[in-house]
Design a protein around this motif. Structure first.
Motif, PDB file in Angstrom:
ATOM      1  N   PHE A   1       0.834  -1.189   0.000  1.00 37.28           N
ATOM      2  CA  PHE A   1       0.000   0.000   0.000  1.00 37.28           C
ATOM      3  C   PHE A   1       0.876   1.249   0.000  1.00 37.28           C
ATOM      4  O   PHE A   1       1.908   1.289   0.663  1.00 37.28           O
TER       5      PHE A   1
ATOM      6  N   GLY B   1      -3.572   3.746  -1.875  1.00 38.12           N
ATOM      7  CA  GLY B   1      -4.203   2.439  -1.725  1.00 38.12           C
ATOM      8  C   GLY B   1      -3.270   1.331  -2.161  1.00 38.12           C
ATOM      9  O   GLY B   1      -2.033   1.494  -2.174  1.00 38.12           O
ATOM     10  N   GLU B   2      -3.836   0.191  -2.537  1.00 40.69           N
ATOM     11  CA  GLU B   2      -3.021  -0.964  -2.904  1.00 40.69           C
ATOM     12  C   GLU B   2      -2.239  -0.681  -4.187  1.00 40.69           C
ATOM     13  O   GLU B   2      -2.806  -0.284  -5.202  1.00 40.69           O
ATOM     14  N   THR B   3      -0.927  -0.920  -4.123  1.00 42.87           N
ATOM     15  CA  THR B   3      -0.058  -0.668  -5.280  1.00 42.87           C
ATOM     16  C   THR B   3       0.851  -1.851  -5.602  1.00 42.87           C
ATOM     17  O   THR B   3       1.794  -1.707  -6.385  1.00 42.87           O
TER      18      THR B   3
END
Length: 243
Positions: free
Chosen positions: A26, A31-33
């Protein structure tokens, strides 16, 4: 072709244990990466091998890592393959004795590489930029007899970049340049569950300062924070015989 004779029936059957799982990456405010899929096998004598696939969406970076350490957590060998933006950056194989590191590889920047370096103080660990390998520093810390609040790391890494996006090379990190501080045990809750984990702070000037919470005998990372990349990582899934 020579014949291969199987073992007697009473000696057959694999004797290692294994576990596997997934981390989620994250970035603050985004956010989620990314994510990291991993599996680990542990032999009865304590030698263990990590296999990790690391994906960083924000850099379109894909890293494949295989690394083995001994029962004493000193590195034995490793292989790292790296691609960025769907183009191969390099692939390199590493081998270690207690005081010497060697590698053979091919990288986009340098072409064919063959390197060797020594550390008279002993090579504590090897930084592949896989999260699980970072947590294995705690295994070395447990065997250390010096000042637990100022553990000087003698090691090598694959890249000078915080995201590990160059090389893979053999980058020396001399004793005293980076340190690891033991912060004791904390209870951490992540998507995979609640764990009592050992927290350490790792400082690598000019590269990254990060924190690792490692769980149990196997030093499974359940949470990692990278201050250099402004990212944090959570253990999302864990199955098998992790201890």
């Amino acid at each position: 072709m020579a014949n291969v004779t199987p073992l007697p029936l009473d000696q057959q059957g694999m004797r290692h244990r294994s576990y596997r799982g997934k981390f989620l990456y994250f970035t603050e405010g985004v956010g989620e990466t990314g994510r990291e899929y991993f599996s680990v096998t542990v032999q009865p004598g304590g030698e263990r091998t990590l296999r990790a696939q690391c994906e960083m969406d924000d850099y379109r970076l894909l890293r494949d890592v295989v690394m083995t350490v001994g029962a004493d957590w000193y590195p034995i060998d490793a292989f790292v393959r790296l691609s960025v933006e769907e183009q191969t950056v390099g692939s390199t194989w590493y081998t270690f004795s207690r005081d010497q590191a060697q590698c053979e590889g091919v990288t986009r920047e340098a072409g064919r590489i063959s390197q060797s370096a020594e550390r008279s103080t002993g090579i504590e660990c090897f930084g592949t930029h896989a999260l699980h390998g970072d947590a294995w520093l705690v295994g070395r810390l447990r065997n250390y007899t010096g000042d637990m609040q100022d553990f000087e790391i003698a090691t090598f890494a694959t890249s000078t970049l915080a995201n590990g996006g160059s090389g893979p090379d053999l980058i020396p990190i001399p004793p005293g340049f980076s340190t690891i501080r033991d912060m004791g045990f904390e209870e951490v809750t992540v998507p995979a569950g609640t764990f009592t984990a050992r927290r350490v702070v790792i400082e690598v000037p000019g590269v990254d300062d990060f924190e690792v919470w490692a769980f149990g005998e196997d030093c499974v990372p359940v949470k990692v924070v990278s201050h250099g990349l402004n990212q944090y990582y959570h253990l999302a899934e864990l199955e098998g015989d992790a201890r």
